[in-house]
Design an enzyme around this catalytic site. Structure first.
Site, PDB file in Angstrom:
ATOM      1  N   ASP A   1      28.734  49.764  42.489  1.00 21.06           N
ATOM      2  CA  ASP A   1      27.552  48.899  42.480  1.00 21.06           C
ATOM      3  C   ASP A   1      27.429  48.202  41.127  1.00 21.06           C
ATOM      4  O   ASP A   1      27.945  48.695  40.119  1.00 21.06           O
ATOM      5  CB  ASP A   1      26.274  49.734  42.672  1.00 21.06           C
TER       6      ASP A   1
HETATM    7  N1  URA Z   1      27.793  55.532  45.256  1.00 18.13           N
HETATM    8  C1  URA Z   1      26.826  54.664  44.920  1.00 18.13           C
HETATM    9  O1  URA Z   1      25.687  54.807  45.317  1.00 18.13           O
HETATM   10  N2  URA Z   1      27.178  53.619  44.149  1.00 18.13           N
HETATM   11  C2  URA Z   1      28.415  53.439  43.672  1.00 18.13           C
HETATM   12  O2  URA Z   1      28.655  52.470  42.945  1.00 18.13           O
HETATM   13  C3  URA Z   1      29.405  54.343  44.036  1.00 18.13           C
HETATM   14  C4  URA Z   1      29.071  55.400  44.832  1.00 18.13           C
END
Ligand code: URA
Length: 239
Positions: A102
């Site tokens: 993310d």
């Molecule tokens: N889980 C999440 O919530 N975000 C990420 O970037 C990776 C795994």
């Protein structure tokens, strides 16, 4: 591969631009001889304006992803490609993230131009476990480990349960989560399902490959052959 195609594939320019560069004498061998369009010397003996060429395909790099960068080439804001040499965004085959993070997740991100390797690493069967360090808004209550390990947890708007995941409590509001798959916002949604909220998330390892302490946020480097192997080994107990 002929020099024009090689350089164009590495993102040094379009074929026409690369042709012009070669004709201008910008490409030499390590002995200083100017190379021609049809020359095919070994990759490590080619210099572009006196500098070694970028690494050839297949390439695997690790990037210490900082907060605020998206794992996309399309986003109008800051993207992970802004952290790499501009040429890298022009490579053919293109360099893609192996499992996205993310925008506000930090840590270990692998990128490759090798589609087969990419799919092998993200496929749950390969067991390249991903470990995340999560900082939470509220204290853990004790039920989260069982919920994550159950193999029955179904996230909002999904109907397939998550594979069992491992929780290691590090503190009142701090834990490691080991995943065997990579669904959208998975760790954040798992903690939301447990009634908590993730404030900070960082990926610290993929398989047996840890984010190196000396790789600063925003920095990247090519994986060594040993590190490529490590991705397919089990993580050690002290990630
Ligand atoms: N889980 C999440 O919530 N975000 C990420 O970037 C990776 C795994």
């Amino acid at each position: 591969m002929k020099l024009v195609k090689l350089l164009a594939n590495l993102g040094y320019g379009s074929r026409k631009e690369v042709q012009r560069l070669i004709r201008s004498g910008a490409v030499t061998d390590t002995a200083g001889n100017v190379l021609g369009e049809n020359d095919v010397p070994p990759h490590d003996q080619i210099l572009f304006r006196g500098e070694p060429l970028d690494p050839p395909a297949p390439l695997v790099i690790m990037l210490h992803k900082p907060d605020g960068y998206t794992c996309s080439s399309e986003d109008p804001g800051s993207t992970i490609y802004d952290l790499l040499p501009p040429r890298f965004a022009q490579r053919n085959p293109g360099l893609n993230p192996i499992g996205r993070l993310d925008k506000d997740t930090t840590g270990l991100l692998l990128m490759t131009d090798d589609g087969k390797l990419l799919h092998k690493i993200i496929h749950p069967k390969s067991e390249c476990h991903k470990v995340y360090h999560a900082e939470l808004d509220r204290p853990l209550e004790g039920h989260e480990g069982g919920l994550f390990a159950s193999g029955t947890l179904v996230l909002n708007n999904e109907n397939r349960p998550l594979l069992p995941a491992k929780l290691e409590v590090l503190g009142e509001k701090e834990a490691l989560v080991t995943l065997h798959e990579g669904r959208y916002h998975q760790v954040r949604r798992m903690f939301a399902a447990a009634g908590n909220h993730v404030l900070g998330l960082r990926r610290i390892s993929i398989g047996g490959l840890k984010l190196p302490d000396d790789l600063e946020a925003g920095d990247w480097r090519e994986l060594t052959p040993d590190e490529r192997q490590a991705v397919f080994t089990q993580p050690t107990e002290d990630p």
